[in-house]
Design a protein around this motif. Structure first.
Motif, short mmCIF file in Angstrom:
data_model
loop_
_atom_site.label_atom_id
_atom_site.label_comp_id
_atom_site.label_asym_id
_atom_site.label_seq_id
_atom_site.Cartn_x
_atom_site.Cartn_y
_atom_site.Cartn_z
N LEU A 1 5.11 16.34 8.48
CA LEU A 1 5.70 17.54 7.91
C LEU A 1 6.09 17.31 6.45
O LEU A 1 5.79 18.13 5.56
CB LEU A 1 6.91 17.97 8.72
N VAL A 2 6.75 16.18 6.19
CA VAL A 2 7.18 15.90 4.82
C VAL A 2 5.98 15.55 3.94
O VAL A 2 5.97 15.85 2.74
CB VAL A 2 8.25 14.79 4.81
N THR A 3 4.95 14.93 4.52
CA THR A 3 3.72 14.70 3.76
C THR A 3 3.14 16.03 3.27
O THR A 3 2.71 16.15 2.12
CB THR A 3 2.69 13.96 4.62
N TRP A 4 3.16 17.03 4.16
CA TRP A 4 2.68 18.36 3.75
C TRP A 4 3.60 18.95 2.68
O TRP A 4 3.13 19.54 1.71
CB TRP A 4 2.63 19.29 4.95
N ALA B 1 15.51 7.11 13.90
CA ALA B 1 16.17 7.10 12.59
C ALA B 1 15.16 7.29 11.47
O ALA B 1 15.48 7.87 10.43
CB ALA B 1 16.94 5.79 12.40
N GLN B 2 13.93 6.81 11.67
CA GLN B 2 12.91 7.00 10.63
C GLN B 2 12.70 8.49 10.34
O GLN B 2 12.76 8.93 9.19
CB GLN B 2 11.58 6.38 11.07
N GLY B 3 12.45 9.27 11.38
CA GLY B 3 12.24 10.70 11.18
C GLY B 3 13.47 11.40 10.66
O GLY B 3 13.38 12.33 9.84
N GLN B 4 14.65 10.95 11.11
CA GLN B 4 15.89 11.57 10.65
C GLN B 4 16.14 11.29 9.17
O GLN B 4 16.64 12.16 8.45
CB GLN B 4 17.05 11.06 11.52
N ILE B 5 15.80 10.10 8.71
CA ILE B 5 15.93 9.78 7.29
C ILE B 5 14.96 10.61 6.47
O ILE B 5 15.32 11.21 5.45
CB ILE B 5 15.69 8.28 7.05
N ILE B 6 13.71 10.67 6.91
CA ILE B 6 12.68 11.39 6.16
C ILE B 6 13.01 12.87 6.07
O ILE B 6 12.97 13.47 4.98
CB ILE B 6 11.30 11.17 6.81
N GLN C 1 6.37 19.54 -3.76
CA GLN C 1 5.54 18.80 -4.69
C GLN C 1 6.04 18.97 -6.12
O GLN C 1 6.45 20.06 -6.53
CB GLN C 1 4.08 19.25 -4.60
N ARG C 2 5.97 17.89 -6.88
CA ARG C 2 6.41 17.92 -8.27
C ARG C 2 5.56 18.91 -9.06
O ARG C 2 4.32 18.95 -8.95
CB ARG C 2 6.29 16.52 -8.89
N GLU C 3 6.21 19.70 -9.85
CA GLU C 3 5.52 20.74 -10.63
C GLU C 3 4.56 20.10 -11.64
O GLU C 3 4.91 19.16 -12.34
CB GLU C 3 6.55 21.61 -11.36
N GLY C 4 3.35 20.61 -11.65
CA GLY C 4 2.34 20.11 -12.57
C GLY C 4 1.65 18.85 -12.12
O GLY C 4 0.89 18.25 -12.90
N ASN D 1 -0.64 16.72 -9.00
CA ASN D 1 -1.45 16.85 -7.79
C ASN D 1 -1.24 15.68 -6.85
O ASN D 1 -2.00 15.49 -5.89
CB ASN D 1 -2.93 16.99 -8.15
N GLN D 2 -0.23 14.86 -7.11
CA GLN D 2 0.09 13.73 -6.27
C GLN D 2 1.12 14.13 -5.20
O GLN D 2 1.95 15.01 -5.43
CB GLN D 2 0.67 12.59 -7.11
N PRO D 3 1.08 13.50 -4.02
CA PRO D 3 2.05 13.83 -2.97
C PRO D 3 3.40 13.19 -3.23
O PRO D 3 3.77 12.18 -2.62
CB PRO D 3 1.39 13.26 -1.70
N ILE D 4 4.15 13.76 -4.16
CA ILE D 4 5.46 13.23 -4.51
C ILE D 4 6.37 14.39 -4.88
O ILE D 4 5.91 15.42 -5.39
CB ILE D 4 5.36 12.22 -5.67
N SER D 5 7.65 14.24 -4.59
CA SER D 5 8.61 15.32 -4.83
C SER D 5 9.09 15.30 -6.28
O SER D 5 8.77 14.39 -7.06
CB SER D 5 9.81 15.17 -3.90
#
Length: 414
Positions: free
Chosen positions: A199-202, A130-135, A211-214, A216-220
């Protein structure tokens, strides 16, 4: 028939009813909670600085130690109640009931993911992915639906469906591989958990993907305003939104699917005995695929609860927040039944909400609540142990098992 005869025949019948009640799962579950809260109380007392200080001069004034223990345990559980059910220190009822709405809101992703695990259990599959399925469900929804720019009602539905489809696709890989190759779903789901995380980390670290525009942090990117679930009871209760209603509808659907539909009958047959089901004409491999698709879709619904309700400012590869593994304990506590899973999810949501209050007002570590959860699951999964501790009557299966064990020991001794 005389009155004495009627009384003598009624007594054994009433005794049998009492024995059946004491052997039942409801009593063993309640007693499991009693044991868990006793264990939690012991841990609260042990970790309390006041108790340890009073214990230093126990033989001089033992009453101080017992008073400190009572204050620590009673204060901890009172704080748990205030954080989970009703804040008795609030000025108004509307403010005090916010604790209950927090518990319900926290339970939504737990229930959704727990339903996915429970459904797989009923088919004889141990879905710990379920962890991978949620991510992956969250990433899939963000990648496909965030850029749509639809109006609010439609964007909410499309984002939620995107998360459900993403979770179903990720779990469907497991179902297809098991059906085609016979690979064990435990190994597959464990490995796919890791694949989803990296995969989602990448994805959230790569410009032009998620990745959020503008940045350099790993966040959507943040969830579009039109995709956020509206608050169910208004802004004064921020933790409870319309996502919980969708989770309840999913529970009703799972109940109908498993207990009332013809597909559910085949699923249950495979879960009971896949060889007998195959002999009866059931396509077992196809059922495995269906089960994982449904399970993953429900985990994806948990992802929707996260990105459309709890975490709307952008997410990372830890968007599952541990719900993927907590879902296993929720499904076990709910005995793999739809409405049992709902009740277990509500309980765990209440414990989570109450743990914050315990830590904030009493300084009790949140880990104490995690221990309580673990002990509950431990004893719910071992009802003979609960019946032994409380001297409850054994079931016929337990008596038969003990009799066979005695016979086996005698045979070995001879």
């Amino acid at each position: 028939m005389s009155a004495d005869t009627a009384t003598s025949t009624a007594a054994p019948r009433s005794n049998a009813v009492i024995r059946d009640i004491l052997r039942g799962s409801v009593v063993t579950t309640i007693l499991a909670f009693v044991i868990a809260f006793v264990v939690g109380g012991v841990l609260i007392a042990v970790t309390s600085a006041e108790v340890r200080q009073a214990a230093g001069y126990f033989f001089a004034r033992p009453g101080d130690t017992f008073a400190a223990i009572w204050d620590a345990v009673a204060g901890g559980y009172e704080a748990l109640f205030r954080g989970a059910i009703y804040n008795t220190r609030a000025d108004a009822f509307a403010t005090g009931i916010r604790s209950l709405t927090n518990s319900i809101g926290y339970s939504a992703p737990l229930i959704a993911a727990g339903l996915g695990v429970a459904l797989a259990f009923r088919v004889g599959m141990f879905n710990i992915g379920a962890q991978g399925q949620i991510i992956f469900g969250a990433a899939f929804a963000a990648l496909i639906t965030f850029p749509m720019g639809l109006p609010a009602p439609l964007q909410i539905v499309m984002t939620m469906l995107g998360a459900v489809v993403g979770g179903a696709v990720w779990a469907g890989i497991v179902g297809v591989l098991k059906a085609l190759t016979g690979a064990h779903e435990v190994i597959l789901t464990i490995m796919l958990n890791y694949v989803a995380v990296y995969l989602v980390t990448w994805m959230v670290s790569t410009a032009g993907v998620l990745q959020r525009e503008g940045s350099n942090q790993p966040i959507s990117e943040a969830t579009p305003e039109a995709a956020i679930f509206p608050k169910l009871l208004g802004p004064q209760y921020p933790a409870l939104d319309w996502g919980f209603v969708f989770v309840l509808l999913a529970a009703v659907f799972v109940y109908w699917l498993i207990e009332r539909s013809s597909l559910g009958m085949r699923m249950r047959a495979v879960g009971e005995n896949p060889h007998a089901a195959r002999a009866a004409g059931v396509n077992v491999e196809r059922i495995y695929v269906y089960a994982m698709l449904f399970a993953g879709g429900l985990a994806g619904l948990a992802a929707a609860q996260q990105i459309q309700g709890a975490v709307t400012s952008g997410f990372t590869s830890s968007i599952d927040a541990g719900f993927g593994f907590d879902a296993i304990t929720v499904a076990l506590l709910g005995r793999s039944r739809a409405f049992g899973t709902v009740a277990a999810g509500l309980l765990f949501g209440a414990l989570k909400a109450g743990s914050y209050s315990m830590q904030a007002s009493e300084g009790i570590p949140v880990d104490i609540v995690l221990v309580v959860q673990a002990v509950v699951v431990l004893f719910v999964a071992a009802p003979p142990l609960v019946r032994t501790i409380f001297f409850l009557p054994q079931t016929e299966q337990e008596k038969l098992a003990k009799q066979r064990a005695r016979q086996a020991r005698k045979a070995v001794a001879q």
